[in-house]
Scaffold this motif. Structure first.
Motif, PDB file in Angstrom:
ATOM      1  N   ILE A  77     -11.039 -42.643  56.712  1.00  0.00           N
ATOM      2  CA  ILE A  77     -11.446 -42.571  58.536  1.00  0.00           C
ATOM      3  C   ILE A  77     -10.524 -43.763  58.594  1.00  0.00           C
ATOM      4  O   ILE A  77     -10.144 -44.826  58.086  1.00  0.00           O
ATOM      5  N   LYS A  78      -9.475 -43.721  59.842  1.00  0.00           N
ATOM      6  CA  LYS A  78      -8.706 -44.861  60.303  1.00  0.00           C
ATOM      7  C   LYS A  78      -9.734 -45.561  61.203  1.00  0.00           C
ATOM      8  O   LYS A  78     -10.490 -45.360  61.802  1.00  0.00           O
ATOM      9  N   LEU A  79      -8.960 -46.987  60.126  1.00  0.00           N
ATOM     10  CA  LEU A  79      -9.849 -48.363  61.592  1.00  0.00           C
ATOM     11  C   LEU A  79      -8.898 -49.002  61.925  1.00  0.00           C
ATOM     12  O   LEU A  79      -7.800 -48.941  61.404  1.00  0.00           O
ATOM     13  N   CYS A  80      -8.858 -48.769  63.321  1.00  0.00           N
ATOM     14  CA  CYS A  80      -8.044 -49.886  64.291  1.00  0.00           C
ATOM     15  C   CYS A  80      -8.590 -50.920  64.785  1.00  0.00           C
ATOM     16  O   CYS A  80      -9.521 -50.772  65.503  1.00  0.00           O
ATOM     17  N   TYR A  81      -8.567 -51.751  64.864  1.00  0.00           N
ATOM     18  CA  TYR A  81      -8.673 -52.992  65.779  1.00  0.00           C
ATOM     19  C   TYR A  81      -7.560 -52.984  66.506  1.00  0.00           C
ATOM     20  O   TYR A  81      -6.337 -53.630  66.210  1.00  0.00           O
ATOM     21  N   SER A  82      -8.497 -53.124  67.915  1.00  0.00           N
ATOM     22  CA  SER A  82      -7.441 -54.041  68.901  1.00  0.00           C
ATOM     23  C   SER A  82      -6.737 -55.465  69.412  1.00  0.00           C
ATOM     24  O   SER A  82      -7.146 -55.882  67.937  1.00  0.00           O
ATOM     25  N   GLY A  83      -5.940 -56.057  69.577  1.00  0.00           N
ATOM     26  CA  GLY A  83      -4.946 -56.608  69.927  1.00  0.00           C
ATOM     27  C   GLY A  83      -5.882 -57.857  70.242  1.00  0.00           C
ATOM     28  O   GLY A  83      -7.108 -57.598  70.799  1.00  0.00           O
ATOM     29  N   PRO A  84      -5.215 -59.270  69.827  1.00  0.00           N
ATOM     30  CA  PRO A  84      -6.469 -60.265  69.868  1.00  0.00           C
ATOM     31  C   PRO A  84      -6.512 -60.515  71.860  1.00  0.00           C
ATOM     32  O   PRO A  84      -7.711 -60.404  72.284  1.00  0.00           O
TER      33      PRO A  84
END
Length: 129
Positions: free
Chosen positions: A71-78
């Motif tokens: 599963i690809k996990l992506c956290y948005s930028g700050p």
């Protein structure tokens, strides 16, 4: 054309009875339970799955992008929201996407780009079948 499921991570977790209970105990527990369920779903369906989370709530020292159990996990930028990342993916991939969210603004935007959308509660039902 293969389907790519993009999930508004915290939206799904916090709309869910199962995941939200874990999330209230410990943020990481809610994310882990979601990834575990999605990994099992991916084994059955074979779809590419990306979960987008707000970066402000990312674990310290965690990479902005990760691959966990397929599963690809992506956290948005700050300085951006997960909503922005999801909209950017919809603008780029359009009809290839199925977006999982109950956020009306995201729903309208992704549909305008040709992506399909499913509410968090309905997707959770399918996920748990």
């Amino acid at each position: 054309m293969s389907l790519h499921i993009v999930i508004d991570g915290y939206n799904l977790i916090r709309q869910s009875r199962q995941f939200s209970a874990l999330d209230r105990q410990d943020l990481q527990s809610g994310r882990k339970a979601l990834v575990d369920a999605l990994a099992a779903y991916k084994k059955i369906k074979g779809y590419a799955i990306t979960v987008v989370f707000d970066g402000a709530e990312a674990p310290l020292g965690m990479a902005r992008r990760d691959l966990l159990k397929g599963i690809k996990l992506c956290y948005s930028g700050p300085r951006e929201l997960a909503d922005t990342v999801i909209k950017r993916l919809a603008a780029r991939e359009g009809q290839k996407l199925l977006v999982v969210t109950s956020d009306n603004d995201i729903m309208r935007f992704v549909q305008s780009k040709g992506a399909a959308v499913i509410g968090a509660a309905e997707f959770e039902e399918r996920l748990m079948m």
